[in-house]
Design an enzyme around this catalytic site. Sequence first.
Site, PDB file in Angstrom:
ATOM      1  N   LYS A  22      61.920  35.126   8.349  1.00 47.79           N
ATOM      2  CA  LYS A  22      60.952  35.061   9.464  1.00 47.79           C
ATOM      3  C   LYS A  22      59.607  35.652   9.045  1.00 47.79           C
ATOM      4  O   LYS A  22      58.552  35.044   9.208  1.00 47.79           O
ATOM      5  CB  LYS A  22      61.477  35.822  10.673  1.00 47.79           C
ATOM      6  N   ASN A  23      59.634  36.862   8.478  1.00 52.54           N
ATOM      7  CA  ASN A  23      58.369  37.571   8.210  1.00 52.54           C
ATOM      8  C   ASN A  23      57.636  37.063   6.980  1.00 52.54           C
ATOM      9  O   ASN A  23      56.516  37.487   6.706  1.00 52.54           O
ATOM     10  CB  ASN A  23      58.636  39.077   8.135  1.00 52.54           C
ATOM     11  N   ARG A  92      53.383  38.445  18.903  1.00 48.51           N
ATOM     12  CA  ARG A  92      52.305  39.260  18.339  1.00 48.51           C
ATOM     13  C   ARG A  92      51.795  38.715  17.020  1.00 48.51           C
ATOM     14  O   ARG A  92      50.628  38.732  16.713  1.00 48.51           O
ATOM     15  CB  ARG A  92      52.839  40.662  18.045  1.00 48.51           C
ATOM     16  N   CYS A 116      54.386  45.771  22.416  1.00 49.26           N
ATOM     17  CA  CYS A 116      55.727  45.290  22.753  1.00 49.26           C
ATOM     18  C   CYS A 116      56.606  46.513  22.908  1.00 49.26           C
ATOM     19  O   CYS A 116      56.137  47.640  22.736  1.00 49.26           O
ATOM     20  CB  CYS A 116      56.252  44.322  21.706  1.00 49.26           C
ATOM     21  N   ARG A 121      51.048  49.070  19.035  1.00 50.95           N
ATOM     22  CA  ARG A 121      50.685  48.085  17.999  1.00 50.95           C
ATOM     23  C   ARG A 121      49.237  47.600  18.110  1.00 50.95           C
ATOM     24  O   ARG A 121      48.980  46.403  18.290  1.00 50.95           O
ATOM     25  CB  ARG A 121      51.654  46.924  18.001  1.00 50.95           C
ATOM     26  N   PRO A 122      48.258  48.491  17.965  1.00 54.40           N
ATOM     27  CA  PRO A 122      46.848  48.073  18.003  1.00 54.40           C
ATOM     28  C   PRO A 122      46.503  47.211  16.787  1.00 54.40           C
ATOM     29  O   PRO A 122      47.294  47.101  15.856  1.00 54.40           O
ATOM     30  CB  PRO A 122      46.100  49.410  17.942  1.00 54.40           C
ATOM     31  N   ASP A 305      62.697  47.932  10.275  1.00 50.57           N
ATOM     32  CA  ASP A 305      63.435  46.807  10.870  1.00 50.57           C
ATOM     33  C   ASP A 305      64.940  46.911  10.650  1.00 50.57           C
ATOM     34  O   ASP A 305      65.683  46.053  11.118  1.00 50.57           O
ATOM     35  CB  ASP A 305      62.913  45.476  10.304  1.00 50.57           C
ATOM     36  N   ILE A 327      57.320  54.604  11.743  1.00 48.19           N
ATOM     37  CA  ILE A 327      56.420  53.441  11.872  1.00 48.19           C
ATOM     38  C   ILE A 327      56.107  53.093  13.327  1.00 48.19           C
ATOM     39  O   ILE A 327      54.953  52.977  13.708  1.00 48.19           O
ATOM     40  CB  ILE A 327      57.027  52.212  11.150  1.00 48.19           C
ATOM     41  N   ARG A 397      64.921  35.273  18.399  1.00 49.40           N
ATOM     42  CA  ARG A 397      63.570  35.262  17.839  1.00 49.40           C
ATOM     43  C   ARG A 397      63.589  35.325  16.322  1.00 49.40           C
ATOM     44  O   ARG A 397      62.709  34.814  15.651  1.00 49.40           O
ATOM     45  CB  ARG A 397      62.767  36.456  18.351  1.00 49.40           C
TER      46      ARG A 397
HETATM   47  C1  EPZ Z   1      55.246  43.634  10.484  1.00 48.72           C
HETATM   48  O1  EPZ Z   1      54.632  43.930  11.739  1.00 48.72           O
HETATM   49  C2  EPZ Z   1      56.573  42.943  10.805  1.00 48.72           C
HETATM   50  N1  EPZ Z   1      56.318  41.731  11.556  1.00 48.72           N
HETATM   51  C3  EPZ Z   1      57.444  43.888  11.632  1.00 48.72           C
HETATM   52  O2  EPZ Z   1      58.719  43.260  11.831  1.00 48.72           O
HETATM   53  C4  EPZ Z   1      57.686  45.155  10.833  1.00 48.72           C
HETATM   54  O3  EPZ Z   1      58.396  46.065  11.609  1.00 48.72           O
HETATM   55  C5  EPZ Z   1      56.329  45.789  10.445  1.00 48.72           C
HETATM   56  O4  EPZ Z   1      55.523  44.835   9.738  1.00 48.72           O
HETATM   57  C6  EPZ Z   1      56.502  47.000   9.559  1.00 48.72           C
HETATM   58  O5  EPZ Z   1      57.221  46.697   8.435  1.00 48.72           O
HETATM   59  C7  EPZ Z   1      56.018  40.593  10.868  1.00 48.72           C
HETATM   60  O6  EPZ Z   1      55.918  40.559   9.658  1.00 48.72           O
HETATM   61  C8  EPZ Z   1      55.811  39.356  11.658  1.00 48.72           C
HETATM   62  P1  EPZ Z   1      52.146  46.866  10.679  1.00 48.72           P
HETATM   63  P2  EPZ Z   1      53.085  44.391  11.817  1.00 48.72           P
HETATM   64  O7  EPZ Z   1      50.782  46.314  10.914  1.00 48.72           O
HETATM   65  O8  EPZ Z   1      52.310  43.638  10.818  1.00 48.72           O
HETATM   66  C9  EPZ Z   1      50.073  50.519  13.080  1.00 48.72           C
HETATM   67  C10 EPZ Z   1      60.560  42.428  13.040  1.00 48.72           C
HETATM   68  O9  EPZ Z   1      61.480  43.003  13.647  1.00 48.72           O
HETATM   69  N2  EPZ Z   1      48.839  49.694  13.081  1.00 48.72           N
HETATM   70  O10 EPZ Z   1      52.569  47.125   9.294  1.00 48.72           O
HETATM   71  O11 EPZ Z   1      52.678  44.315  13.238  1.00 48.72           O
HETATM   72  C11 EPZ Z   1      51.176  49.898  13.968  1.00 48.72           C
HETATM   73  O12 EPZ Z   1      51.003  50.221  15.302  1.00 48.72           O
HETATM   74  C12 EPZ Z   1      59.112  42.937  13.176  1.00 48.72           C
HETATM   75  O13 EPZ Z   1      60.738  41.456  12.304  1.00 48.72           O
HETATM   76  C13 EPZ Z   1      47.676  50.231  13.627  1.00 48.72           C
HETATM   77  O14 EPZ Z   1      47.662  51.359  14.118  1.00 48.72           O
HETATM   78  O15 EPZ Z   1      53.228  45.928  11.396  1.00 48.72           O
HETATM   79  C14 EPZ Z   1      52.429  50.487  13.346  1.00 48.72           C
HETATM   80  O16 EPZ Z   1      52.647  51.749  13.862  1.00 48.72           O
HETATM   81  C15 EPZ Z   1      58.993  44.052  14.157  1.00 48.72           C
HETATM   82  N3  EPZ Z   1      46.558  49.469  13.617  1.00 48.72           N
HETATM   83  C16 EPZ Z   1      52.081  50.552  11.873  1.00 48.72           C
HETATM   84  O17 EPZ Z   1      50.651  50.511  11.780  1.00 48.72           O
HETATM   85  C17 EPZ Z   1      46.523  48.204  13.067  1.00 48.72           C
HETATM   86  O18 EPZ Z   1      45.471  47.542  13.076  1.00 48.72           O
HETATM   87  C18 EPZ Z   1      52.678  49.417  11.031  1.00 48.72           C
HETATM   88  O19 EPZ Z   1      52.289  48.192  11.573  1.00 48.72           O
HETATM   89  C19 EPZ Z   1      47.711  47.685  12.520  1.00 48.72           C
HETATM   90  C20 EPZ Z   1      48.867  48.447  12.533  1.00 48.72           C
END
Ligand code: EPZ
Length: 417
Positions: A22-23, A92, A116, A121-122, A305, A327, A397
């Site tokens: 998926k990712n 998202r 979510c 998740r900003p 995850d 995270i 999903r």
């Molecule tokens: C990706 O989400 C994955 N989703 C998530 O998998 C996974 O949990 C996550 O990476 C971490 O490994 C997909 O690939 C589609 P991040 P993403 O940006 O990109 C903060 C699943 O179950 N942050 O690495 O949204 C954020 O809030 C999903 O398959 C900011 O503060 O994750 C979080 O605390 C769930 N500002 C941390 O960073 C930003 O602009 C990591 O988020 C961006 C992120």
Amino acid sequence: MAFIEINGGKQLNGEVNIQGSKNAVLPILAATVLVNGIIKLNNCPKILDVFHMIKILEAIGCIVWWEKSSLIIDTTKLNTSTVPEEYVKMMRSSIILMGALLGRTHSVTITYPGGCTIGARPIDYHLSAFQDMNISLEEEDGLIKCTTTGIKGNEIFLKFPSVGATENVILAAVLASGRTSIINAAKEPEITELCKFLNSAGAKIRGAGTETIEIVGVEFLYPIEFTACSDRIVAGTYLAAVAGTGGEAVLTGIGGDSLHTVIKLLREMGCSILTGENYIIIASSGRPKPIPFIRTMPYPGFPTDMQSQFMSVLMMAAGTSKIVEEIFEGRYQNVKEQIKFGADIRILGREATINGVPELMGCEVYASELRGGAALVIAGLMAKGKTTIYNPNFIERGYEDICRDLRGLGADIKMLA
Ligand code: EPZ
């Protein structure tokens, strides 16, 4: 209303093939809009998130169709760079279309994705990086309008190795003028897979999988056929299920490379694991050993995850385990459902203490997000008696058919309506 029904307490034995990732597939589908042509993506999982992404691609003018497990995307008729609100709210990760549409059309209009259940998740890292690449932003009524006179490569430092922000910068940089360097980039295997896809289509990206990614902009990308990797989190979920129930299983279509920390901890729980390039064999004798301390981290650390699934397994460990979720601040939402099985879990801030119990009992629970839902399935397989899981749509999903896969390992599990 659909629900999953499990009669638990049985060992898992057998073989299961692991679906496409998926990712990895979601960012690749976003990246297809950078190509003006027809792309064939093999090993594409039939999951709800992919169906959502297809709806978005169709809404912006692409033509998309399936040939067995390959998805064909024709982007030649793309006619808008406004992403419909209803789909962004549903998923998202549609936010990664920003970089791709900016690269292709020099503009994008999209809704703020909102949080979510697992966290706020900003997207501040995404937006500040875009502003450093000659992209101007306007925000109005929850809508973000981005335009550029031409994306300019630049040095982008990410405060945190965000997966989504790294992907969005890569997508914006591929057709930009000049060089972009991403410092403190995410190193997840899905990033490497995205860069593999883009380089096969003519991009110039180096350093994928390391903390510094270099992209030299090119004028255009060309249509290709690409086979996506298999899903390491789906594989991790099934390995955890066997660790919890006991038994012996062979996972095919995936090797151990992207699962080092997961496999290391499963071995510490007492499982024996053999890996090859395209298979993983696990054997477990039932009650796991406790793990004194697990901290979720960006790759190659322990994946967030897999946190909920491991928590389910440790609910029956012979002792006390601790997990710290670094995270996502809201990723213990699922615990109130896990406790219904008779588990002893205490949450203090980001730290969870799990005192293993000898037995779990089947019950009625509600999924509220993807990985938490999968963790409830694992708990149901470990528990004695019947378990009913409502809201299976959250699980669909990311899992193509979790009941089919686990039935292949001898589980008594079915989807009912
Ligand atoms: C990706 O989400 C994955 N989703 C998530 O998998 C996974 O949990 C996550 O990476 C971490 O490994 C997909 O690939 C589609 P991040 P993403 O940006 O990109 C903060 C699943 O179950 N942050 O690495 O949204 C954020 O809030 C999903 O398959 C900011 O503060 O994750 C979080 O605390 C769930 N500002 C941390 O960073 C930003 O602009 C990591 O988020 C961006 C992120």
